[in-house]
Design an enzyme around this catalytic site. Structure first.
Site, PDB file in Angstrom:
ATOM      1  N   ARG A 116      22.506 -17.900  -9.869  1.00  0.00           N
ATOM      2  CA  ARG A 116      23.461 -17.701  -8.778  1.00  0.00           C
ATOM      3  C   ARG A 116      23.024 -16.564  -7.866  1.00  0.00           C
ATOM      4  O   ARG A 116      22.165 -15.754  -8.208  1.00  0.00           O
ATOM      5  CB  ARG A 116      24.853 -17.384  -9.349  1.00  0.00           C
ATOM      6  CG  ARG A 116      24.936 -16.055 -10.077  1.00  0.00           C
ATOM      7  CD  ARG A 116      26.364 -15.581 -10.262  1.00  0.00           C
ATOM      8  NE  ARG A 116      26.457 -14.387 -11.100  1.00  0.00           N
ATOM      9  CZ  ARG A 116      26.216 -13.150 -10.692  1.00  0.00           C
ATOM     10  NH1 ARG A 116      25.833 -12.931  -9.444  1.00  0.00           N
ATOM     11  NH2 ARG A 116      26.338 -12.134 -11.525  1.00  0.00           N
ATOM     12  N   VAL A 120      25.018  -7.795 -10.247  1.00  0.00           N
ATOM     13  CA  VAL A 120      25.592  -7.831 -11.587  1.00  0.00           C
ATOM     14  C   VAL A 120      27.117  -7.804 -11.535  1.00  0.00           C
ATOM     15  O   VAL A 120      27.719  -7.176 -10.656  1.00  0.00           O
ATOM     16  CB  VAL A 120      25.082  -6.639 -12.427  1.00  0.00           C
ATOM     17  CG1 VAL A 120      25.498  -5.309 -11.820  1.00  0.00           C
ATOM     18  CG2 VAL A 120      25.548  -6.737 -13.882  1.00  0.00           C
ATOM     19  N   THR A 121      27.742  -8.498 -12.461  1.00  0.00           N
ATOM     20  CA  THR A 121      29.190  -8.422 -12.623  1.00  0.00           C
ATOM     21  C   THR A 121      29.529  -8.547 -14.101  1.00  0.00           C
ATOM     22  O   THR A 121      28.661  -8.822 -14.942  1.00  0.00           O
ATOM     23  CB  THR A 121      29.923  -9.495 -11.805  1.00  0.00           C
ATOM     24  OG1 THR A 121      31.323  -9.173 -11.747  1.00  0.00           O
ATOM     25  CG2 THR A 121      29.759 -10.878 -12.425  1.00  0.00           C
ATOM     26  N   HIS A 123      32.251 -10.358 -16.934  1.00  0.00           N
ATOM     27  CA  HIS A 123      33.275 -11.358 -17.245  1.00  0.00           C
ATOM     28  C   HIS A 123      33.860 -11.025 -18.610  1.00  0.00           C
ATOM     29  O   HIS A 123      33.133 -10.616 -19.521  1.00  0.00           O
ATOM     30  CB  HIS A 123      32.690 -12.769 -17.308  1.00  0.00           C
ATOM     31  CG  HIS A 123      32.084 -13.236 -16.028  1.00  0.00           C
ATOM     32  ND1 HIS A 123      32.759 -13.276 -14.835  1.00  0.00           N
ATOM     33  CD2 HIS A 123      30.826 -13.695 -15.759  1.00  0.00           C
ATOM     34  CE1 HIS A 123      31.962 -13.743 -13.883  1.00  0.00           C
ATOM     35  NE2 HIS A 123      30.789 -13.997 -14.419  1.00  0.00           N
ATOM     36  N   ALA A 184      35.316 -11.579  -7.435  1.00  0.00           N
ATOM     37  CA  ALA A 184      33.886 -11.609  -7.128  1.00  0.00           C
ATOM     38  C   ALA A 184      33.426 -13.059  -7.058  1.00  0.00           C
ATOM     39  O   ALA A 184      33.985 -13.935  -7.732  1.00  0.00           O
ATOM     40  CB  ALA A 184      33.098 -10.860  -8.196  1.00  0.00           C
ATOM     41  N   GLY A 197      30.673 -19.889  -9.078  1.00  0.00           N
ATOM     42  CA  GLY A 197      31.958 -19.853  -8.397  1.00  0.00           C
ATOM     43  C   GLY A 197      32.564 -18.484  -8.261  1.00  0.00           C
ATOM     44  O   GLY A 197      31.930 -17.567  -7.748  1.00  0.00           O
ATOM     45  N   LEU A 198      33.804 -18.325  -8.755  1.00  0.00           N
ATOM     46  CA  LEU A 198      34.524 -17.071  -8.545  1.00  0.00           C
ATOM     47  C   LEU A 198      35.167 -16.585  -9.836  1.00  0.00           C
ATOM     48  O   LEU A 198      35.455 -17.368 -10.746  1.00  0.00           O
ATOM     49  CB  LEU A 198      35.589 -17.238  -7.451  1.00  0.00           C
ATOM     50  CG  LEU A 198      36.813 -18.110  -7.724  1.00  0.00           C
ATOM     51  CD1 LEU A 198      37.940 -17.312  -8.390  1.00  0.00           C
ATOM     52  CD2 LEU A 198      37.320 -18.734  -6.435  1.00  0.00           C
ATOM     53  N   CYS A 215      28.569  -5.738  -8.425  1.00  0.00           N
ATOM     54  CA  CYS A 215      28.091  -6.404  -7.212  1.00  0.00           C
ATOM     55  C   CYS A 215      27.186  -5.500  -6.379  1.00  0.00           C
ATOM     56  O   CYS A 215      26.974  -5.753  -5.188  1.00  0.00           O
ATOM     57  CB  CYS A 215      29.264  -6.909  -6.373  1.00  0.00           C
ATOM     58  SG  CYS A 215      30.346  -8.059  -7.257  1.00  0.00           S
TER      59      CYS A 215
END
Length: 290
Positions: A116, A120-121, A123, A184, A197-198, A215
């Site tokens: 994607r 970085v994020t 979850h 995000a 996606g989100l 991000c």
């Protein structure tokens, strides 16, 4: 690389007959009276904690199937997966490891670099993740248009359900309330099939975000719906002082319901509920119109 598809996610949804193309750009109220709505198969696992690698493999399997169907002119439905993840950090294809505040070889959470876009994020539990897998040929063949649409889904959901006035920030992707980023987004488009996606923070623990530069943005914060409501409407969120877990579960449910409604509204689609039981996607569906 992601693991092989888990048996519970081994069945690819069957297509249904409906076509549509939306020529609107940023006008979300364009009339669709003369266009049949496209159907979206919804796999609703919003109460489940799904390992990231399994969901990632599932998405890739659906994408590959859609590419084959598209070549045959049979790609007639889209897919929407909604779930929560076990704690995990994910990086975009070009994400910089300088945005990690920990040693990748010595961390308690999984770390995955994906295809994607974005940096970085994190979850984890309490965060609703939506994975629409859409053939953009039937909408608008423009990745930026698609990202703005995803943002619009969240903005409308926050406004209608919680009276939270969220917005975009020029030059950045995602949904913001003041200086806090609540949602995000990161997508991949392959042969005009969009996936990933989100992720919307509902009751998410914010501490794991302290281990990264979310991000890649250093001068802004990450927020959640729960924290905003506690700050502004604490009496409503905590109306049952000894039953917080129940309150937060209701918050997840309310957010999930609104996201689906606004997804239908923004993308002008019909939802077909699909159920996964005993490791098999059931053949029977319930047709719902949003």
């Amino acid at each position: 690389m992601p693991s092989l598809v888990s048996p519970i996610f081994s069945s690819i949804p069957n297509p249904s007959k409906v076509t549509r193309r939306d020529h609107s750009s940023f006008n979300f109220t364009v009339s669709m009276v003369h266009m049949p709505k496209r159907s979206v198969d919804l796999f609703d696992l919003h109460h489940e904690l799904v390992p990231y690698a399994e969901a990632w493999s599932w998405q890739n399997a659906v994408v590959e199937e859609k590419k084959l169907l598209n070549k045959e002119g049979k790609d007639l439905t889209d897919t929407l997966i909604i779930l929560q993840h076990n704690p995990v950090y994910t990086l975009g294809a070009g994400s910089k490891e300088e945005y990690l505040n920990f040693d990748v070889q010595n961390t308690s959470f999984e770390v995955h670099r994906t295809e994607r876009g974005g940096e970085v994020t994190y979850h984890g539990p309490g965060q609703l993740v939506m994975y629409p897998i859409l053939n953009l040929r039937y909408y608008e063949m423009d990745a930026h248009w698609y990202l703005r649409k995803l943002e619009e889904v969240v903005i409308r959901a926050l406004s209608s359900t919680f009276s939270i006035e969220a917005s975009r920030v020029e030059g950045l992707t995602g949904v913001w309330v003041g200086n806090q980023k609540l949602a995000a987004m990161g997508i991949k488009v392959s042969k005009w099939i969009a996936y990933h996606g989100l992720a919307l923070n509902v009751t998410t623990d914010m501490k794991p975000f302290e281990q990264i530069v979310p991000c890649g943005i250093r001068d802004r914060q990450v927020g959640s719906i729960k924290a905003l409501l506690q700050e502004n409407f604490s009496s409503q969120v905590n109306r049952q002082e000894h039953n917080h877990d129940n309150d937060y579960s209701e918050l997840i449910d309310a957010t999930h319901k609104s996201l689906i409604e606004k997804f239908c509204e923004v993308f002008q689609v019909d939802i077909r509920n699909k159920h996964i039981q005993s490791g098999v996607s059931q053949g029977k569906t319930v047709d719902l119109t949003c």
